[in-house]
Structure formats: structure tokens, C-alpha cells
Design a protein around this motif. Structure first.
Motif, short mmCIF file in Angstrom:
data_model
loop_
_atom_site.label_atom_id
_atom_site.label_comp_id
_atom_site.label_asym_id
_atom_site.label_seq_id
_atom_site.Cartn_x
_atom_site.Cartn_y
_atom_site.Cartn_z
N UNK A 277 2.32 4.06 -16.95
CA UNK A 277 1.89 2.75 -16.43
C UNK A 277 2.92 2.15 -15.48
N UNK A 278 4.18 2.55 -15.65
CA UNK A 278 5.27 1.94 -14.88
C UNK A 278 6.04 2.98 -14.08
N UNK A 279 5.40 4.12 -13.75
CA UNK A 279 6.15 5.29 -13.29
C UNK A 279 6.15 5.52 -11.79
N UNK A 280 5.77 4.55 -10.97
CA UNK A 280 5.81 4.77 -9.53
C UNK A 280 7.23 4.65 -9.00
N UNK A 281 7.52 5.39 -7.94
CA UNK A 281 8.86 5.44 -7.38
C UNK A 281 8.85 4.91 -5.95
N UNK A 282 10.03 4.55 -5.39
CA UNK A 282 10.07 4.00 -4.05
C UNK A 282 9.74 5.05 -3.00
N UNK A 283 9.40 4.64 -1.78
CA UNK A 283 9.13 5.62 -0.72
C UNK A 283 10.39 6.38 -0.35
N UNK A 284 10.20 7.61 0.08
CA UNK A 284 11.32 8.46 0.44
C UNK A 284 12.13 7.87 1.59
N UNK A 285 11.47 7.19 2.51
CA UNK A 285 12.13 6.65 3.69
C UNK A 285 13.17 5.58 3.35
N UNK A 286 13.05 4.97 2.17
CA UNK A 286 13.96 3.87 1.81
C UNK A 286 15.14 4.33 0.96
N UNK A 287 15.19 5.64 0.69
CA UNK A 287 16.14 6.15 -0.30
C UNK A 287 17.36 6.78 0.34
#
Length: 347
Positions: free
Chosen positions: A334-344
Motif C-alpha cells: 500500500x505504501x511501496x511506491x518509489x521516487x522517479x529515477x530522474x530525481x535520484x
């Protein structure tokens, strides 16, 4: 005893026994660890009976369950099994946890450590145990892809991953299996996670198919949790708390009554329900007793009509309480989304 057939798990060529063996409870979370002298014969009995899909993790023990499995696979057993393990939890030297990590360097170090503890050359199915929501899933899976290319891992899996995370991971490298809790008393993944897996041709590995043991022994389990001084993570489970447990025991009684009509045990009926969800589903019930293992295998002989499936689901719809305590629920799909690759930026 029913023959344990093989099924395809996912679309990349992995075949496993239609029912696996969850090994967590041998070493962690459900009371004191069991002895190697008891567990190794049980694992051998499972393999000799056709249960060839073994599921472990570096977090179980921590580490000691992988060592146990490694010892059990000596003497020609390695070639007979499909070995699954997981990484993701950061484990301090004293055994306590310090969060979750999906950084590429951590992925590689965790894999190397698991290979050493298991004393094997490769891992058949390597899961991201819990999703690091600070690191793009593309970065985590990108390192797993390298491990596949190097022959250290054959297939990649995710555990407790959201539909968006599954899609993004699958775009980097095919995901063979998603592990999730699925049973008569936990069905929240049916709305979005399971349809996503089926759309993408990803196999489904159902952990907790017996409701953390509740669907196997009901009041006996509740009594044991209330009386044993041993650490057991289920003591914090909302479904076993006073405000919910009596209600849920009534649900168990209905399952028990239906099992009596079917001429099987409640655990066999609950497992049969999971098996009836499709050939892309492999439940991995855990046990520390050979008689329970044999009972679980016999569930493969229990056939359910569509009316019986509907009756079971109607009974189970009345369950009360979240499936996990808040600190564990926070790490689920339910809480498992991650940030976009471009921001990492790698650290």
C-alpha cells in the motif's frame, strides 16, 4: 499422498512445485528457533515428497535460516530445489533492523552474503523483500539485472510491491514472481496487485496462506499466543487482539464446520481455496512439523466447487482487524511506491 505437480511461475521459464515451503518459522518470528537436527530432516522430507520450492530470507533469524537451508541442501539436494531468498532489510551487527535499503551497492552486498550463507553458486529466485521508497525501483532492479547477467541470480521477484512499482520494475527486467499475503482472511491484493501480475505474466507466491496459522488451529493458536512467554510477532497482530479475536474465532468455527462436511481439516480447506485461485499461484505454507507438512500436501487433493469457493469467501469476508501491526503494515504494498529515477542520486 497427492502427487505434487510442477507449475510455471511467471513467463521466464521458472518451474516450481505447485506448493512451496515457507521456512521463516523455523528460525524466527514464531517463537524460539527450532533445532537444525529437527528442521533439516523436515526439509529433506519436503523435498523427497515433491515440495521443491523453498522460501527463505536474510532477515529470518536474521541470517540463521539461510545457514540452515544451506546445510539442508548438502548431499545432492541443491539440484532438486528452486531456492528463493530475499534482501532489503538493513540488519545491524546485533541483529536489530535499521530500515530498508534498495541502493545498488546494498543489493550486491546482500546477494554476495546470501550466496555465502547458503553456500550455493546461484539463487534461483531473488526477491526485493520490502521496497525502499527512497530509491527508484529502477535503480534496485538495475543492479539485480546485473546479478542475473553474472549468473548469481536466475530470476527476480518482488515482495509487498504496489502495482506501479511492479510495472516500473518489470520495464527494467522481467519480474518472475511477486510475493504477497493471500489467504481466506487476507484478500486486499485482489483488487489491483494480482490483476497487475496477471496482465504482465508474473507469477504469484502467496505467503501466509493459513492466516499465520489461525486457519490451521484457530483457538489453539490463540491460547498459545496468550500463554507462551516466547517472542511471537503474531501477538501484536490486530486480528488476535481482544476487540477482534472472538469475532474472528466465530469465522474459524464456520471454516471448521465446512471442512468437516468436506472430510478434510480447516488448514487443508484454506489451502485448497488458495490453490483454486489459479495455476499462476503458488502458496508457501510454513511448518516445523512433518505431520503438518504431510497434511498440507494432502490439501492438493481437496476439490472445491464454485459454490463452495463462494461460501468460503462469504465466511471470510467477516474478518475483523488489519492483517499486520502498524509498524509492519507501513512496509507493505500500500505504501511501496518509489521516487522517479530522474530525481535520484546514488549515495
Amino acid at each position: 499422498m497427492a502427487a505434487v505437480r510442477k507449475v510455471k511461475l511467471g513467463s521466464q521459464g521458472l518451474q516450481v512445485s505447485v506448493q512451496g515451503l515457507g521456512c521463516m518459522g523455523m528460525s524466527a518470528f514464531y517463537g524460539n528457533p527450532k533445532s537444525e537436527s529437527e528442521m533439516i530432516p523436515l526439509i529433506h522430507h519436503a523435498i523427497d515428497s515433491g515440495i521443491t520450492h523453498l522460501d527463505t530470507s536474510d532477515a529470518y533469524g536474521p541470517h540463521t535460516n539461510e545457514i540452515l537451508i544451506g546445510k539442508a541442501l548438502k548431499g545432492g539436494y541443491r539440484e532438486k530445489v528452486q531456492l528463493a531468498t530475499k534482501f532489503g532489510h538493513v540488519i545491524r551487527e546485533d541483529g536489530t533492523r535499521a530500515g530498508v535499503c534498495g541502493e545498488p551497492a546494498f543489493v550486491r552486498a546482500a546477494c554476495e552474503a546470501s550466496l555465502k550463507r547458503l553456500d550455493v553458486d546461484y539463487i534461483d529466485l531473488y526477491y526485493v523483500h520490502r521496497i525502499d521508497t527512497r530509491v527508484p525501483i529502477e535503480a534496485t532492479v538495475g543492479e539485480l539485472k546485473k546479478l542475473v547477467e553474472e549468473g548469481k541470480v536466475k530470476w527476480i521477484g518482488l515482495s509487498e510491491a504496489s502495482p506501479e512499482t511492479i510495472r516500473r520494475a518489470h520495464a527494467v527486467h522481467p519480474i518472475t514472481a511477486v510475493q504477497l499475503e493471500w489467504s481466506l482472511w487476507t484478500r486486499d491484493a485482489e483488487e489491483s496487485v494480482i490483476p497487475t501480475c496477471r496482465e504482465l505474466g508474473i507469477g504469484i507466491v502467496a505467503f501466509g496462506p493459513l492466516g499465520s496459522g489461525f486457519l490451521a488451529s484457530g483457538p489453539k493458536l490463540v491460547e498459545n499466543l496468550n500463554t507462551t512467554p516466547d517472542f511471537d510477532v503474531r501477538k501484536a497482530n490486530p486480528r488476535f487482539q481482544p476487540e477482534n479475536v472472538q469475532h474472528n474465532l466465530k469465522m474459524y468455527e464456520q471454516v471448521e464446520e465446512m471442512a468437516s462436511r468436506k472430510g478434510c481439516t480447516p488448514s487443508q480447506l484454506a489451502l485448497a481455496w488458495v490453490h483454486h485461485q489459479g495455476d499462476d499461484v503458488c502458496p508457501i505454507p510454513g511448518t516445523t512439523k512433518i505431520q503438518n507438512l504431510e497434511s498440507n500436501i494432502k490439501a492438493l487433493s481437496v476439490k472445491l466447487t464454485s459454490e463452495e469457493v463462494a461460501e468460503l469467501e462469504s465466511i471470510a469476508n467477516a474478518i475483523k482487524g488489519e492483517r499486520l501491526a502498524p509498524q509492519y503494515l507501513a512496509l507493505t504494498w500500500r505504501f511501496a511506491n518509489t521516487p522517479p529515477l530522474s530525481s535520484w542520486k546514488a549515495t
